[in-house]
Write a protein that holds these residues in place. Structure first.
Motif, short mmCIF file in Angstrom:
data_model
loop_
_atom_site.label_atom_id
_atom_site.label_comp_id
_atom_site.label_asym_id
_atom_site.label_seq_id
_atom_site.Cartn_x
_atom_site.Cartn_y
_atom_site.Cartn_z
N LYS A 1 6.51 -22.79 9.74
CA LYS A 1 6.82 -23.58 9.05
C LYS A 1 5.17 -23.66 8.38
O LYS A 1 4.39 -23.52 9.09
CB LYS A 1 6.86 -24.97 9.21
N ASN B 1 14.43 -21.47 14.23
CA ASN B 1 14.74 -22.82 13.37
C ASN B 1 14.97 -22.14 11.82
O ASN B 1 14.43 -21.35 11.34
CB ASN B 1 13.23 -23.29 13.20
N ASP B 2 16.11 -22.81 11.31
CA ASP B 2 16.43 -22.71 9.89
C ASP B 2 16.90 -21.25 9.55
O ASP B 2 17.91 -21.10 8.71
CB ASP B 2 15.38 -22.89 9.01
N GLY C 1 18.14 -28.45 10.27
CA GLY C 1 17.93 -30.02 10.27
C GLY C 1 19.16 -30.47 9.19
O GLY C 1 19.82 -29.59 8.59
N ASP D 1 18.93 -28.29 5.68
CA ASP D 1 19.21 -26.94 5.66
C ASP D 1 20.56 -26.41 5.57
O ASP D 1 21.49 -27.36 5.14
CB ASP D 1 18.61 -26.35 7.12
#
Ligand code: TZP
Ligand code: MG
Length: 213
Positions: free
Chosen positions: A47, A78-79, A95, A98
């Motif tokens: 990120k 992640n994501d 999250g 997303d």
């Protein structure tokens, strides 16, 4: 997921290191050290404005995945569902902003782990049919996620544990080693940590402090 598999996953969440290139000065060395010193799960969370994209991100993911495989530690992305599928990661964490958990599960199939960040009981119930574990935070103040929202302590962890005795739960946000016993006592299976390991002057020592708890 069977209750036996849930127990395996819960154990694996005990010390969940989350990190990307913007969190550590030398990500590969940091991850290798953390794996050697007791991390039980790793999430590649790339990120920020200087984050890697495209081929560079994929190459880094593959390098870290290789290290995790050697250490027999699950490797979670992640994501980025596409990347997780492309490299056959062990799972993905999303999250609330997303892709919805239902859609992620449809893309991933039944076998990969899906973690979802939740902040309310409603979000927990919505995630439950699709998620293998939930992440709850920020437990304490954090500088690692600008939009982490209000500091929550462990109230939601306690509530979720009362309602869902077997659901694997990981606490996140500003967690230092001395916080861990209370977070586990309050119902979490483990803690997810960025800066207390990634920014530590001695990554090995910091990881061992968490790992021996
Ligand atoms: N989600 C909630 S808080 C947080 C994330 C990703 C950041 C955790 O980082 P740190 O440095 O352990 O507080
Ligand atoms: Mg996200």
């Amino acid at each position: 997921m069977t209750s036996c598999t849930k127990q395996v996953l819960a154990k694996q969440l005990r010390l969940y290191f989350v990190c990307g290139t913007t969190d550590a000065s030398d990500l590969v060395t940091t991850v290798k050290t953390a794996l050697r010193c007791g991390v039980t799960c790793f999430q590649f969370r790339e990120k920020g404005k200087d984050a890697l994209y495209g081929d560079e991100k994929e190459a880094m993911a593959r390098t870290l995945q290789h290290e995790c495989r050697e250490a027999k530690v699950p490797f979670i992305i992640n994501d980025d569902v596409e990347l997780a599928l492309a490299i056959d990661a062990d799972g993905i964490h999303v999250g609330q902003d997303d892709l919805p958990a239902k859609q992620v599960r449809e893309r991933l199939g039944p076998d990969k782990w899906l973690g979802v960040s939740v902040h309310t009981m409603e979000e927990v119930s919505a995630a439950l049919p699709f998620a293998d574990y939930v992440g709850i935070g920020p437990i304490h103040e954090t500088r690692s996620k600008l939009d982490a929202g209000i500091v929550r302590g462990t109230e939601l962890i306690q509530q979720v544990r009362r309602h869902y005795p077997l659901l694997p739960i990981v606490g996140i946000g500003g967690i230092r080693p001395d916080h861990v016993p209370a977070i586990i006592d309050d119902g979490a299976d483990g803690v997810a940590v960025i800066s207390a390991i990634a920014s530590a002057p001695d990554v090995a020592e910091a990881t061992r402090r968490f790992a021996c708890l």
